[in-house]
Design an enzyme around this catalytic site. Structure first.
Site, mmCIF file in Angstrom:
data_model
loop_
_atom_site.group_PDB
_atom_site.id
_atom_site.type_symbol
_atom_site.label_atom_id
_atom_site.label_comp_id
_atom_site.label_asym_id
_atom_site.label_seq_id
_atom_site.Cartn_x
_atom_site.Cartn_y
_atom_site.Cartn_z
ATOM 1 N N LYS A 217 11.952 132.528 82.303
ATOM 2 C CA LYS A 217 10.883 132.970 81.393
ATOM 3 C C LYS A 217 9.693 133.493 82.188
ATOM 4 C CE LYS A 217 7.239 131.181 79.563
ATOM 5 N NZ LYS A 217 6.259 132.270 79.420
ATOM 6 N N GLU A 291 5.839 124.104 91.701
ATOM 7 C CA GLU A 291 4.944 124.757 92.653
ATOM 8 C C GLU A 291 3.665 125.016 91.883
ATOM 9 O OE1 GLU A 291 2.745 126.799 94.333
ATOM 10 O OE2 GLU A 291 4.007 128.574 94.394
ATOM 11 N N CYS A 325 -2.027 130.916 94.368
ATOM 12 C CA CYS A 325 -2.124 129.458 94.392
ATOM 13 C C CYS A 325 -2.472 128.943 95.782
ATOM 14 C CB CYS A 325 -0.828 128.837 93.899
ATOM 15 S SG CYS A 325 0.607 129.608 94.641
ATOM 16 N N GLU A 422 -9.500 124.669 91.048
ATOM 17 C CA GLU A 422 -8.911 125.954 91.394
ATOM 18 C C GLU A 422 -9.517 127.031 90.492
ATOM 19 O OE1 GLU A 422 -4.690 126.505 90.482
ATOM 20 O OE2 GLU A 422 -4.476 127.522 92.413
#
Lengths: 512, 312
Positions: A217, A291, A325, A422
């Site tokens: 997806k 991840e 990331c 983040e």
């Protein structure tokens, strides 16, 4: 972007320069490369790109309208134009895809000679190379990243990933000698919007090489290149059901990872969603790799080659608008060089060109979505409210689309939100340290542990620091390097499992 | 505790000359204690549970019943020990584990008796003790070798030196299987500490006494205090607190009740813990080839990749 930038050129060479309304901090800049040279527009042609008006789901080797009968728009974040309509897969569609993957596994993929499995992957790698230009342009249109990145990084690395894992398909017994490596079955894979095609390659290539079949997806804001990959897979004549692509948003992803017919779940995305998936999978015995997010420290010692470090820091945080990331979003600077490094960074930031992602000179493209732009703005506002000092590069923001000027904060303390959370945008938080021990302590003071950078000309020190950093990928005197043969993945709340290399196969195999 | 251990009525069972001497000497009972931070402690809660002195015996012995606070204290000890333990060389960790095998061998009789008191027949117990000592030897040999198997020099397509090698994760919470109480306990601790992790272990509820005797060997084996911390008591009481604890990197759950285990997995997701849930049968614990596979170590290490440019 160049013409607009040229129009707003302001002399910025002396501290006495008159403040420009659009460039409030330009007097801090000692050099003005960005203003001296202008660039003629150099847009990549897109006239040969033929997008379909509407994309269906790729299930069991066929294109299928969604049971939900619903479609959503995918837009270009740099122009806000609608690019295509994308099928919104419901739980029923996901169920059909998982069933197709199971059939594909039992009937074809698990019975195929391993070398032939590899040959299919080689075919995909070759087709990706052949369609590289088209894929790069669509990636940039759909996601907003600069064409130089999609052309030179995303697409070539995606092809390299398939090429690399293709070669493992018939060598699994050598990868883990004496440990009876075997496929898991059906893998459900959910990928993010920051590297849409590359993440699809990272997920599909090792899974297929290891003998699994897949339901993938893509992210709802960037589905186009994954659908083009489905076309490539179709043209490569893969047996039906070996790869299935279902598009949709969070509900589609939740249906996929929660489907009882899935043996393995692989997710790349935010730590919040990763935790939800881990919770949802509790007690199910499904294999899981995650991840997730990061807040990488990029540590610069006083003995670093400073100009190289500046390039590494700039690339570390502004590559792909900071939608990375493993971005080096926390800069830890040895106190003695703080002033000079900040000056050099601001100079360098003034030369960064923000604008049309299809322009070959563009360094920073569009923020991927309105939602992400709001998130970046919110965190930057928090940085200002908490007392850090903001510098944003002087650049003109286009009228349409989602943009954020490259920004750095000085005077950041470890408790600030911009040092802990983040941001996933072009925003760098700068902190200082005095000793290597303090640098390590501050670098590790985070729930994340995906990557880190070290800049020093002393080899022994760089290894001493690298051994102590709690992060899965350490770049010493470089940053943001990727290769299919090199394992990538996090410590702590950045997730578990590795992608890339021999170790990346473990995510898709059962071994004794 | 009754007659046969030398209580007031012991003379009734005295049948030999030696027994006559014993009959007048009151035996010394042992207070069983948990092993945390290198010290033998009671539960801070002051609570105990009781186990039968031997199968069918009406006499009971008191075993500490660990509390949430004991669990937290054990995590503090394990975290403190991790820095030093993980920084030791594989060679040094190997020598310490070999020393553990020596200490266990010297206590073989005591361990065998403990297993018998926990319900095993003497022959079974002796086999389990021998297998345990052998497993310790096997893992003492792994401490400086698994790295070579898991590591790689990665042939990246560019001018970079790029390699990947394993590191320890940190503090791992372990639930040891109910049976085999000794081999299962050692078998789940060893692969985790071999790579430099430290552990907080919830011992077998079926035979907690043996875990205490085992920890007495740990205490005399040069293993730094805090590397292995052993708690006794109901798993369901302490595990949820460990599963939620932010300082714990991973959970290794053996033979835990499905509902408790599922809850622990859910709680562990709060800090993205690495979780392994397994239920090996007794025979599988004796399968050395399977349980001494490097996979057991691989499950509890992190892989770190380092890049450096090669240039002038």
């Amino acid at each position: 972007m160049s013409t607009k930038e040229a129009a707003s050129t302001a002399p910025a060479t002396t501290a006495a320069a008159k403040p420009d309304a659009k460039r409030p901090e330009s007097k801090a800049i000692g050099m003005a490369f960005g203003d001296v040279w202008t660039y003629a527009p150099a847009p990549e042609a897109r006239d040969h790109i033929k997008l379909q008006a509407k994309y269906d789901l790729f299930i069991g080797g066929k294109w299928k309208a969604p049971e939900s009968k619903k479609y959503f728009d995918t837009i270009s974040p740099s122009t806000e134009e609608k690019l295509a309509e994308i099928a919104d897969a419901s739980a029923k569609d996901v169920d059909l895809a998982v069933q197709a993957a199971r059939t594909g596994y039992e009937k074809y993929w698990s019975k195929l000679r391993p070398l032939d499995r590899g040959k299919y992957l080689f075919r995909i790698a070759r087709a990706l190379q052949e369609k590289a230009r088209e894929l790069a342009i669509v990636e940039t249109m759909d996601g907003g990243k600069p064409i130089k990145e999609s052309r030179d990084v995303d697409v070539p690395l995606a092809a390299a990933h398939f090429f690399y894992y293709a070669g493992w398909a018939d060598k699994l017994e050598h990868a883990f000698p004496g440990r009876n490596a075997r496929a898991l079955g059906v893998a459900g894979q959910v990928i993010p919007w920051n590297f849409p095609l590359l993440m699809a390659a990272w997920k599909l290539a090792p899974a297929l090489a290891a003998g699994n079949t897949c339901v993938l997806k893509p992210a709802e804001t960037t589905p186009l290149t994954a659908l083009m990959l489905a076309q490539i897979i179709e043209e490569a004549d893969l047996p039906p059901g070996v790869v299935n692509i279902v598009t949709g948003a969070g509900a589609t992803g939740a249906a996929l990872v929660g489907h009882p017919g899935v043996d393995k779940v692989a997710f790349t995305g935010s730590t919040d969603v990763g935790k939800k998936i881990q919770r949802a999978l509790a007690g199910t015995q499904k294999k899981l790799t995650l991840e997730l997010g990061g807040k990488a420290a990029n540590i610069v010692f006083a003995d670093a080659a400073l100009d190289q470090a500046v390039e590494g820091i700039i690339g570390g945080i502004f590559f792909n608008q900071g939608h990375v990331c493993c971005a080096g979003s926390r800069l830890l600077v040895e106190e003695g060089i703080h002033e000079v490094l900040i000056r050099k960074l601001k100079d360098r930031m003034a030369t960064i060109r923000l604008g049309d992602p299809l322009d070959k000179n563009t360094d920073i493209g569009a923020i991927n979505s309105r939602m992400q732009l709001d998130k970046i703005r919110g965190l930057v506002a928090a940085g200002e409210a908490e007392g850090a000092t903001r510098f944003s590069a002087p650049c003109v923001i286009p009228d349409r689309g989602y943009w954020f000027a490259p920004t750095l904060f000085t005077g950041v303390s470890q408790s600030h939100r911009i040092a802990r959370e983040e941001i996933f945008g072009p925003v760098l938080s700068v902190l200082t340290f005095r000793t290597p021990e303090e640098a390590v302590e501050k670098a590790n003071n985070t729930m994340y542990g995906l990557s880190a950078g070290i800049w020093t000309e002393k080899g022994a020190k760089s290894f001493w620091v690298a051994q102590r950093l709690r992060a899965g990928v350490i770049w010493a005197n470089t940053f943001n390097k990727f290769d299919p043969s090199s394992p990538f993945g996090g410590y702590k709340e950045s997730g578990f499992g590795r992608e890339g290399g021999r170790q990346g196969l473990l995510a898709y195999l059962e071994v004794d | 505790m009754a007659a046969k251990n030398g209580g007031p009525k012991a003379e009734d069972s005295g049948k030999t000359a030696v027994a006559d001497t014993e009959s007048v000497r009151l035996t010394v009972r042992k207070a069983y204690k948990m092993y945390v931070g290198g010290a033998f402690i009671r539960s801070e809660s002051g609570r105990t549970t009781q186990v039968a002195e031997a199968p069918g015996s009406a006499s009971k012995e008191n075993i500490p019943r660990a509390s949430r606070k004991d669990g937290r204290d054990a995590v503090v000890a394990a975290r403190a020990a991790w820095d030093g333990w993980s920084a030791r060389t594989g060679y040094n960790r190997g020598q310490i584990l070999y020393r553990l095998a020596e200490m266990l061998d010297a206590r073989a009789d005591e361990l065998t008796k403990s297993l018998v008191r926990g319900g095993l027949d003497p022959k079974q117990a002796a086999v389990e003790v021998a297998a345990t000592i052998d497993r310790v030897i096997a893992y003492s040999g792994w401490t400086d070798k698994y790295q070579s198997l898991f590591s790689s020099l990665n042939p990246v397509a560019g001018p970079h030196f790029n390699f990947t090698s394993p590191e320890s994760m940190g503090v791992v919470a372990v639930v040891a299987p109910a049976r085999p109480a000794l081999l299962g306990l050692a078998g789940c601790i060893l692969p985790i500490i071999a790579s430099g992790n430290t552990v907080v272990v919830l011992a077998s509820e079926a035979d907690p006494r043996t875990s205490v005797t085992f920890s007495e060997a740990l205490a005399t084996s040069d293993l730094p205090g805090g590397v292995v911390n052993i708690l006794t008591g109901p798993v369901g009481e302490v595990l949820p607190h460990l599963a939620k604890h932010m300082e714990i990197a991973a959970l290794d759950l053996h033979g835990v009740d499905a509902a408790i285990s599922k809850a622990a997995e859910e709680q562990g997701a709060g800090s993205v813990k690495r979780v392994r849930v397994r239920s090996l049968n007794e025979a599988e614990w004796f399968d050395a080839a399977a349980t001494e596979s490097p996979r057991w170590i691989e499950r509890f290490v992190e892989m770190k990749t380092i890049w450096h440019p090669a240039g002038q």
